[in-house]
Design a protein around this motif. Sequence first.
Motif, PDB file in Angstrom:
ATOM      1  N   ASP A 189      -6.973 -10.016 -17.160  1.00 16.34           N
ATOM      2  CA  ASP A 189      -8.078 -10.447 -16.959  1.00 16.34           C
ATOM      3  C   ASP A 189      -8.865 -11.478 -16.148  1.00 16.34           C
ATOM      4  O   ASP A 189      -9.013 -10.824 -14.932  1.00 16.34           O
ATOM      5  CB  ASP A 189      -9.634 -10.318 -17.820  1.00 16.34           C
ATOM      6  CG  ASP A 189     -10.513 -10.123 -17.092  1.00 16.34           C
ATOM      7  OD1 ASP A 189     -11.440  -9.475 -16.973  1.00 16.34           O
ATOM      8  OD2 ASP A 189     -11.639 -10.478 -17.239  1.00 16.34           O
ATOM      9  N   PHE A 190      -8.342 -12.217 -16.230  1.00 16.37           N
ATOM     10  CA  PHE A 190      -8.284 -13.706 -15.472  1.00 16.37           C
ATOM     11  C   PHE A 190      -7.826 -13.065 -14.317  1.00 16.37           C
ATOM     12  O   PHE A 190      -8.090 -14.014 -12.776  1.00 16.37           O
ATOM     13  CB  PHE A 190      -7.546 -14.696 -16.227  1.00 16.37           C
ATOM     14  CG  PHE A 190      -7.394 -16.052 -15.324  1.00 16.37           C
ATOM     15  CD1 PHE A 190      -8.766 -16.805 -14.816  1.00 16.37           C
ATOM     16  CD2 PHE A 190      -6.652 -16.391 -13.982  1.00 16.37           C
ATOM     17  CE1 PHE A 190      -9.266 -18.006 -14.717  1.00 16.37           C
ATOM     18  CE2 PHE A 190      -6.837 -17.587 -13.505  1.00 16.37           C
ATOM     19  CZ  PHE A 190      -7.990 -18.154 -13.790  1.00 16.37           C
ATOM     20  N   ASN A 192      -6.559 -10.785 -12.973  1.00 21.70           N
ATOM     21  CA  ASN A 192      -7.325  -9.666 -11.448  1.00 21.70           C
ATOM     22  C   ASN A 192      -8.757  -9.958 -11.146  1.00 21.70           C
ATOM     23  O   ASN A 192      -8.753  -9.755  -9.764  1.00 21.70           O
ATOM     24  CB  ASN A 192      -7.490  -8.504 -12.670  1.00 21.70           C
ATOM     25  CG  ASN A 192      -7.048  -7.643 -13.386  1.00 21.70           C
ATOM     26  OD1 ASN A 192      -6.687  -6.428 -12.305  1.00 21.70           O
ATOM     27  ND2 ASN A 192      -6.011  -7.546 -14.161  1.00 21.70           N
ATOM     28  N   ARG A 193      -9.313 -11.011 -11.476  1.00 30.61           N
ATOM     29  CA  ARG A 193     -10.384 -11.025 -10.856  1.00 30.61           C
ATOM     30  C   ARG A 193     -10.095 -12.469 -10.060  1.00 30.61           C
ATOM     31  O   ARG A 193     -11.095 -12.888  -8.907  1.00 30.61           O
ATOM     32  CB  ARG A 193     -11.474 -12.034 -11.732  1.00 30.61           C
ATOM     33  CG  ARG A 193     -12.207 -11.209 -12.870  1.00 30.61           C
ATOM     34  CD  ARG A 193     -13.332 -11.238 -13.986  1.00 30.61           C
ATOM     35  NE  ARG A 193     -12.541 -12.499 -15.137  1.00 30.61           N
ATOM     36  CZ  ARG A 193     -12.331 -13.399 -14.745  1.00 30.61           C
ATOM     37  NH1 ARG A 193     -13.308 -14.354 -13.998  1.00 30.61           N
ATOM     38  NH2 ARG A 193     -12.093 -13.965 -16.294  1.00 30.61           N
ATOM     39  N   HIS A 194      -8.774 -13.091 -10.472  1.00 28.43           N
ATOM     40  CA  HIS A 194      -8.976 -13.945  -9.165  1.00 28.43           C
ATOM     41  C   HIS A 194      -7.728 -14.270  -8.126  1.00 28.43           C
ATOM     42  O   HIS A 194      -7.005 -15.130  -7.298  1.00 28.43           O
ATOM     43  CB  HIS A 194      -8.370 -15.782  -9.735  1.00 28.43           C
ATOM     44  CG  HIS A 194      -9.801 -16.004 -10.743  1.00 28.43           C
ATOM     45  ND1 HIS A 194     -10.414 -16.430 -10.337  1.00 28.43           N
ATOM     46  CD2 HIS A 194      -9.955 -15.856 -11.795  1.00 28.43           C
ATOM     47  CE1 HIS A 194     -11.628 -16.778 -11.099  1.00 28.43           C
ATOM     48  NE2 HIS A 194     -11.255 -16.371 -11.969  1.00 28.43           N
ATOM     49  N   LYS A 195      -7.956 -12.768  -8.119  1.00 24.30           N
ATOM     50  CA  LYS A 195      -6.301 -12.463  -7.566  1.00 24.30           C
ATOM     51  C   LYS A 195      -6.420 -12.319  -5.209  1.00 24.30           C
ATOM     52  O   LYS A 195      -5.384 -12.719  -4.800  1.00 24.30           O
ATOM     53  CB  LYS A 195      -5.559 -10.159  -7.588  1.00 24.30           C
ATOM     54  CG  LYS A 195      -7.399  -9.890  -7.129  1.00 24.30           C
ATOM     55  CD  LYS A 195      -7.061  -8.132  -7.239  1.00 24.30           C
ATOM     56  CE  LYS A 195      -8.628  -7.341  -6.739  1.00 24.30           C
ATOM     57  NZ  LYS A 195      -7.715  -5.884  -7.652  1.00 24.30           N
ATOM     58  N   GLU A 196      -7.678 -12.747  -5.403  1.00 25.32           N
ATOM     59  CA  GLU A 196      -7.709 -12.490  -3.884  1.00 25.32           C
ATOM     60  C   GLU A 196      -7.655 -14.371  -3.707  1.00 25.32           C
ATOM     61  O   GLU A 196      -7.450 -14.681  -2.713  1.00 25.32           O
ATOM     62  CB  GLU A 196      -9.372 -12.499  -3.664  1.00 25.32           C
ATOM     63  CG  GLU A 196      -9.586 -10.819  -3.936  1.00 25.32           C
ATOM     64  CD  GLU A 196      -8.638 -10.099  -2.663  1.00 25.32           C
ATOM     65  OE1 GLU A 196      -7.941 -10.254  -1.552  1.00 25.32           O
ATOM     66  OE2 GLU A 196      -8.559  -8.705  -2.952  1.00 25.32           O
ATOM     67  N   GLU A 229     -12.167 -21.843 -16.985  1.00 23.79           N
ATOM     68  CA  GLU A 229     -12.451 -20.838 -18.123  1.00 23.79           C
ATOM     69  C   GLU A 229     -10.809 -20.673 -18.863  1.00 23.79           C
ATOM     70  O   GLU A 229     -10.466 -21.307 -18.546  1.00 23.79           O
ATOM     71  CB  GLU A 229     -12.383 -19.540 -17.567  1.00 23.79           C
ATOM     72  CG  GLU A 229     -13.729 -19.211 -16.333  1.00 23.79           C
ATOM     73  CD  GLU A 229     -12.971 -17.611 -15.508  1.00 23.79           C
ATOM     74  OE1 GLU A 229     -12.537 -16.656 -16.196  1.00 23.79           O
ATOM     75  OE2 GLU A 229     -12.751 -17.591 -14.284  1.00 23.79           O
TER      76      GLU A 229
END
Length: 439
Positions: A185-186, A188-192, A144
């Motif tokens: 945002d990146f 947050n979306r990949h925090k796991e 991304e």
Amino acid sequence: MKRLPLLCCALLCLTSIMLAAEPGTKPNIIFILADDLGHDGLSCYGSDVRKTPNIDKLAASGTRFDLCYSAPLCGPSRCVLMTGRYAFRTGGIGNGSWRADGPGAKAANEQPMARLLKQAGYATGESGKWRQVGETPKDWGFEEYCTDPTAGGWYWKTSYEKNGETIDTPKEEYNPDIIQAFSLDFINRHKEHPFFLYYPMHLVHGPILRTPDSAADAGRGTDFYNDNIAYMDKQVGALVAEVEKLGLREKTLIIFSGDNGTALSHPSTIGGRMINGKKASMLEGGSRVPFIASWPGVTPAGKVNKDLVNFTDMQATFLELAGAKAPEGFKFDSVSIAPQLRGEKGTPREWAYVQLGSRWFVRSQGWKLNESGELFDMSDAPFVEKPVAVSEDTEASKAARTRLTAVLAELNPAAGKTDGGDGKAARPGKKKRKKKKNP
């Protein structure tokens, strides 16, 4: 028995720190790259003028490296960073090298950092300036990305590029805010899962324009440079705060650096002294950049490290932290500083190599030798680079000359990819001659 809960709490805290520092743990990696920012742009490096409280706080929470070397210009420094290789191997020797017909690095011929981290299970994202590398971030391994079509500052505009698509905005937007929003945002979306975010900011590259925080009544001709420094610092602080809010801080290595020295038009001093050289010069101030690493529970807090670091070293460092191995049979110039990030001695490099076009030098602790065989005493760097003639050699300078000459002979940059030009870069001990008028 009443002390048991307190003891359990202490054990849990210790366990948490040990898990964060465990070599097998894959940390998130955020690499923030400021544009045209040397040591004199940050108060934690002693700037007499610039104030950067959030970056100072980041430095206090981790380790500040004093001898990190990039390249003197945007394009070459980014190429070194993305490839882990010296410029004469890749062709990333100047700002124009990235063009399709230029000698610059091509993703298909390299083993890019992002691609290798992606193969190691990382989500990869690029957010900010890119064009000086060439091709697209996707070609170089970033799943991304959010960028723009320019190589310089991209501020008040009505479009940007996201994942290969041009996004038009209904009114002028401040691009650093768009880039910041994408970065948050990146995360947050990949925090796991483990992620690698490469965040090359446009600040503080010219043109130096007003920021959203600049005074509304500022008149034409106002120098907004301090505003740009303050906004850069504010964004770094907001990003760190977001990582903390998500509970990721002890799982995340955050690095802040600069791509090259400060631009000549915005000098500052450190302790009343001017750094020798700025952006685009082969002087110390051209490529000696700030480098701060913070990973709570792992990097020693408040430490200043004096080891030599090259931008090439990020490749080996990040791969080691990710538990990945570099491809065999491919020549890298990268030395891992992962041990130093953990507060260990490690195996520091003995010299750092810097190139711009057909000029280069190798820098050791205390000495510097360039492509012309000129030796410089660097004991008072970054303020003074003292030429040492062969006839004036001491025992120490003679040993340094011999050692560094052998290093350059083994590297043999002249046999690699050079452009044969770029004579504009300033050199230590050389003053510009005024052109004589024709009689």
